[in-house]
Each structure stands twice: as structure tokens, then as C-alpha cells.
Write an enzyme that holds these catalytic residues in place. Structure first.
Site, PDB file in Angstrom:
ATOM      1  N   HIS A 217       0.845  -1.183   0.000  1.00 46.31           N
ATOM      2  CA  HIS A 217       0.000   0.000   0.000  1.00 46.31           C
ATOM      3  C   HIS A 217       0.888   1.244   0.000  1.00 46.31           C
ATOM      4  O   HIS A 217       2.110   1.153   0.200  1.00 46.31           O
ATOM      5  CB  HIS A 217      -0.930   0.010   1.222  1.00 46.31           C
ATOM      6  CG  HIS A 217      -0.223  -0.021   2.518  1.00 46.31           C
ATOM      7  ND1 HIS A 217      -0.168  -1.127   3.331  1.00 46.31           N
ATOM      8  CD2 HIS A 217       0.517   0.921   3.157  1.00 46.31           C
ATOM      9  CE1 HIS A 217       0.542  -0.867   4.397  1.00 46.31           C
ATOM     10  NE2 HIS A 217       0.978   0.380   4.319  1.00 46.31           N
TER      11      HIS A 217
HETATM   12  C1  T46 Z   1       3.092   0.716   6.874  1.00 47.58           C
HETATM   13  C2  T46 Z   1       3.832  -0.550   7.030  1.00 47.58           C
HETATM   14  C3  T46 Z   1       5.312  -0.351   7.123  1.00 47.58           C
HETATM   15  C4  T46 Z   1      -3.916  -0.558  13.614  1.00 47.58           C
HETATM   16  O1  T46 Z   1      -5.002  -0.761  14.180  1.00 47.58           O
HETATM   17  N1  T46 Z   1      -3.134   0.486  14.002  1.00 47.58           N
HETATM   18  C5  T46 Z   1      -1.936   0.768  13.434  1.00 47.58           C
HETATM   19  O2  T46 Z   1      -1.257   1.724  13.834  1.00 47.58           O
HETATM   20  C6  T46 Z   1      -1.500  -0.080  12.356  1.00 47.58           C
HETATM   21  C7  T46 Z   1      -0.175   0.202  11.665  1.00 47.58           C
HETATM   22  C8  T46 Z   1      -2.304  -1.116  11.955  1.00 47.58           C
HETATM   23  N2  T46 Z   1      -3.482  -1.344  12.577  1.00 47.58           N
HETATM   24  C9  T46 Z   1      -4.298  -2.511  12.163  1.00 47.58           C
HETATM   25  C10 T46 Z   1      -4.885  -2.406  10.770  1.00 47.58           C
HETATM   26  C11 T46 Z   1      -4.967  -3.857  10.341  1.00 47.58           C
HETATM   27  O3  T46 Z   1      -6.164  -4.419  10.820  1.00 47.58           O
HETATM   28  O4  T46 Z   1      -3.447  -3.658  12.149  1.00 47.58           O
HETATM   29  C12 T46 Z   1      -3.815  -4.517  11.089  1.00 47.58           C
HETATM   30  C13 T46 Z   1      -2.600  -4.782  10.182  1.00 47.58           C
HETATM   31  O5  T46 Z   1      -2.243  -3.571   9.492  1.00 47.58           O
HETATM   32  P1  T46 Z   1      -1.680  -3.585   8.007  1.00 47.58           P
HETATM   33  O6  T46 Z   1      -2.282  -4.672   7.236  1.00 47.58           O
HETATM   34  O7  T46 Z   1      -1.849  -2.190   7.445  1.00 47.58           O
HETATM   35  O8  T46 Z   1      -0.126  -3.889   8.276  1.00 47.58           O
HETATM   36  P2  T46 Z   1       1.095  -3.841   7.254  1.00 47.58           P
HETATM   37  O9  T46 Z   1       2.214  -4.544   7.906  1.00 47.58           O
HETATM   38  O10 T46 Z   1       0.710  -4.292   5.893  1.00 47.58           O
HETATM   39  O11 T46 Z   1       1.482  -2.272   7.133  1.00 47.58           O
HETATM   40  C14 T46 Z   1       1.983  -1.566   8.244  1.00 47.58           C
HETATM   41  C15 T46 Z   1       1.305  -0.201   8.377  1.00 47.58           C
HETATM   42  O12 T46 Z   1      -0.111  -0.370   8.374  1.00 47.58           O
HETATM   43  C16 T46 Z   1       1.680   0.753   7.283  1.00 47.58           C
HETATM   44  O13 T46 Z   1       1.289   2.062   7.657  1.00 47.58           O
HETATM   45  O14 T46 Z   1       3.591   1.676   6.292  1.00 47.58           O
HETATM   46  O15 T46 Z   1       3.379  -1.370   8.132  1.00 47.58           O
END
Ligand code: T46
Length: 137
Positions: free
Chosen positions: A53
Site C-alpha cells: 500500500h
Molecule cells: C506501513 C507498514 C510499514 C492498527 O489498528 N493500528 C496501526 O497503527 C497499524 C499500523 C495497523 N493497525 C491494524 C490495521 C490492520 O487491521 O493492524 C492490522 C494490520 O495492518 P496492516 O495490514 O496495514 O499492516 P502492514 O504490515 O501491511 O502495514 C503496516 C502499516 O499499516 C503501514 O502504515 O507503512 O506497516
């Protein structure tokens, strides 16, 4: 076109005969923003790719504080890969950058310092929408 940035950071180590310590401060050359949030990624499923993303308005510093992983950053013009394999290295990501995190070693812990609170509206999770936004604004 975006003025997005992603670059490697090298943190100074305060080392002595007891071991090593790295201190990072907000609004410094190494962390050029106020830190509103930090989160960490660990216990990653082998072979998984995370991220996939972009963000519209977020600055982040990514540090693999244990183990190693690869950070891929694509600003629509060029794609860079950063291998983080020691806690004295980080990646600064600012602006409209598509990011992917992969090649997590067993036990890897990826710490992220972020300039904003969590906001799902700031995410672009569709690559075609990212290309459109990075190309036409
Ligand atoms: C990024 C990369 C490096 C939250 O509730 N709060 C938070 O602060 C974050 C980061 C995530 N979440 C929840 C949202 C999803 O339900 O945690 C779950 C996993 O998040 P996501 O699929 O977005 O995780 P990644 O590892 O794909 O991405 C993350 C960050 O979201 C993003 O900002 O830059 O790490």
C-alpha cells in the site's frame, strides 16, 4: 509527480564494554517529524509480503531491531530495495510511496516510528489507484 522520498538512515551507536545503545529523538536529522505513534511487526509468517500500500500523508522510520527484512519503496518513477539487517540502519519514507516488506528472517522485529495517528483513510491499498494518484495527482 510526487516529491516522495525513501532513503537509508544510519544511526550512531553508543557502544561500550556493556554493549550497544541507539537513541533516536523526534524532530532531528534522523527522525524529521514529531512521533505520534509507534508499532512493531513480529512473528511474521514465513514467505509473507506485508505492506502493499501507499500513504498520502505520513512520514515513517522503519528499523529492524532484531533479525532482518527487506523494504521495497516505489515512488512511481523508481523502485528501491533496502535490506535492514542490524538495528543501526533505518529507512525513512515520506510522501506518496508504495511500500512492501518481505524476506523477514525468523524472529525479525520491525519497529516503525510514525508522524501521525492511525488513519485508514490515509492508505491507498490499490496499486492502480496509487499509479493514477502519483501520475496525475
Ligand atoms: C506501513 C507498514 C510499514 C492498527 O489498528 N493500528 C496501526 O497503527 C497499524 C499500523 C495497523 N493497525 C491494524 C490495521 C490492520 O487491521 O493492524 C492490522 C494490520 O495492518 P496492516 O495490514 O496495514 O499492516 P502492514 O504490515 O501491511 O502495514 C503496516 C502499516 O499499516 C503501514 O502504515 O507503512 O506497516
Amino acid at each position: 509527480m510526487s516529491n516522495s522520498v525513501s532513503r537509508i538512515l544510519m544511526f550512531p551507536i553508543k557502544g561500550d564494554n556493556r554493549g550497544s545503545l541507539i537513541a533516536l529523538e523526534a524532530m532531528s536529522e534522523l527522525v524529521p517529524f514529531e512521533i505520534k505513534r509507534c508499532y512493531y511487526i513480529f512473528d511474521t509468517t514465513p514467505g509473507t509480503i506485508r505492506g502493499l500500500h501507499a500513504h498520502r500523508d505520513l512520514k515513517q522510520v522503519l528499523i529492524c531491531v532484531s533479525g532482518s527484512c527487506t523494504i521495497v519503496c516505489d515512488n512511481g518513477k523508481e523502485r528501491s530495495e533496502f535490506h535492514l539487517d542490524w538495528p543501526d540502519k533505518g529507512v525513512l519514507i515520506e510522501g506518496l510511496v508504495w511500500r512492501e516488506m518481505k524476506n523477514f528472517s525468523k524472529g525479525a522485529v520491525l519497529l516503525v516510528l510514525a508522524s501521525e495517528h492511525y488513519d485508514e483513510a490515509d492508505y491507498i491499498r490499490n496499486n492502480a489507484a496509487f499509479i493514477e494518484e502519483v501520475t496525475h495527482g
